[in-house]
Write a protein that holds these residues in place. Sequence first.
Motif, short mmCIF file in Angstrom:
data_model
loop_
_atom_site.label_atom_id
_atom_site.label_comp_id
_atom_site.label_asym_id
_atom_site.label_seq_id
_atom_site.Cartn_x
_atom_site.Cartn_y
_atom_site.Cartn_z
N ILE A 51 -32.51 -63.77 22.73
CA ILE A 51 -33.09 -62.72 23.58
C ILE A 51 -32.08 -62.30 24.64
O ILE A 51 -31.85 -61.11 24.87
N SER A 52 -31.46 -63.26 25.27
CA SER A 52 -30.49 -62.97 26.33
C SER A 52 -29.31 -62.16 25.79
O SER A 52 -28.86 -61.20 26.43
N ALA A 53 -28.84 -62.51 24.60
CA ALA A 53 -27.70 -61.80 24.01
C ALA A 53 -28.03 -60.34 23.69
O ALA A 53 -27.15 -59.49 23.68
N ALA A 54 -29.31 -60.07 23.46
CA ALA A 54 -29.72 -58.72 23.08
C ALA A 54 -30.10 -57.82 24.25
O ALA A 54 -30.35 -56.63 24.07
N LYS A 55 -30.13 -58.38 25.46
CA LYS A 55 -30.59 -57.61 26.62
C LYS A 55 -29.44 -57.37 27.60
O LYS A 55 -28.64 -58.27 27.86
N PRO A 56 -29.38 -56.20 28.20
CA PRO A 56 -28.39 -55.98 29.26
C PRO A 56 -28.80 -56.75 30.52
O PRO A 56 -29.97 -57.10 30.69
N LEU A 57 -27.85 -57.03 31.38
CA LEU A 57 -28.14 -57.80 32.59
C LEU A 57 -29.12 -57.11 33.52
O LEU A 57 -29.82 -57.76 34.29
N ALA B 160 -41.22 -57.59 39.29
CA ALA B 160 -40.09 -57.27 38.43
C ALA B 160 -38.99 -58.33 38.58
O ALA B 160 -38.66 -58.72 39.70
N CYS B 161 -38.47 -58.79 37.45
CA CYS B 161 -37.37 -59.76 37.45
C CYS B 161 -36.30 -59.26 36.50
O CYS B 161 -36.57 -59.01 35.32
N THR B 162 -35.09 -59.12 37.00
CA THR B 162 -34.00 -58.69 36.12
C THR B 162 -33.50 -59.86 35.28
O THR B 162 -33.67 -61.03 35.64
N HIS B 163 -32.89 -59.51 34.20
CA HIS B 163 -32.26 -60.50 33.32
C HIS B 163 -31.25 -61.32 34.13
O HIS B 163 -31.19 -62.54 34.01
N ARG B 164 -30.48 -60.64 34.97
CA ARG B 164 -29.50 -61.32 35.83
C ARG B 164 -30.18 -62.37 36.71
O ARG B 164 -29.73 -63.51 36.82
N TYR B 165 -31.30 -62.01 37.34
CA TYR B 165 -32.06 -62.94 38.17
C TYR B 165 -32.51 -64.16 37.35
O TYR B 165 -32.41 -65.30 37.79
N ILE B 166 -33.01 -63.90 36.15
CA ILE B 166 -33.49 -64.98 35.29
C ILE B 166 -32.35 -65.93 34.94
O ILE B 166 -32.51 -67.15 34.97
N LEU B 167 -31.19 -65.40 34.61
CA LEU B 167 -30.05 -66.26 34.29
C LEU B 167 -29.64 -67.14 35.48
O LEU B 167 -29.40 -68.34 35.32
N VAL B 168 -29.61 -66.55 36.66
CA VAL B 168 -29.27 -67.34 37.85
C VAL B 168 -30.34 -68.39 38.10
O VAL B 168 -30.05 -69.55 38.41
N HIS B 169 -31.61 -68.01 37.96
CA HIS B 169 -32.70 -68.96 38.14
C HIS B 169 -32.57 -70.12 37.15
O HIS B 169 -32.79 -71.29 37.52
N MET B 170 -32.22 -69.83 35.92
CA MET B 170 -32.09 -70.89 34.90
C MET B 170 -30.92 -71.82 35.22
O MET B 170 -31.01 -73.03 34.99
#
Length: 144
Positions: free
Chosen positions: A94-100, A110-120
């Motif tokens: 999923i992460s590979a298929a989505k822009p940041l 609202a949560c951006t992909h970038r936020y989710i990656l940092v949270h993880m």
Amino acid sequence: MADDGGRPRRCAGLTDEQLRLRSAEPSSLSLLGLVRHMAHVERVWFRVVLNGEDLPRLWGKDRDDDADFKEADTASVKEAFDVWREETERARAISAAKPLDAVGDRNGRACTHRYILVHMIEEYARHNGHADLLRERIDGVTGE
């Protein structure tokens, strides 16, 4: 993160009983509980929040938010590791298929992909520290 057997490094070579060993009373923290927790976290943040999938919560967390930890004493070790590997693989896809700047929804926020990656990164860093302490308690093995 994982050893050659597909287990997180801090879990490698341990018996099922050792994986269930709790940190100290009254805590329910165990290595198996952490694996179950992280499988759920991967599922929620990437599949539910970022990808918009409608999925049930894992491990009975719909009735008890700490069931991933509290019920580790009777949980299947094989199932926990299989689900963790499956959820991390799906999260990576999923992460590979989505822009940041892709946006997901977390309870109306609202949560951006970038936020989710940092949270993880924060989530794994915190729990890897817990895992280091648990492993040292179990058999004296310490981190790198």
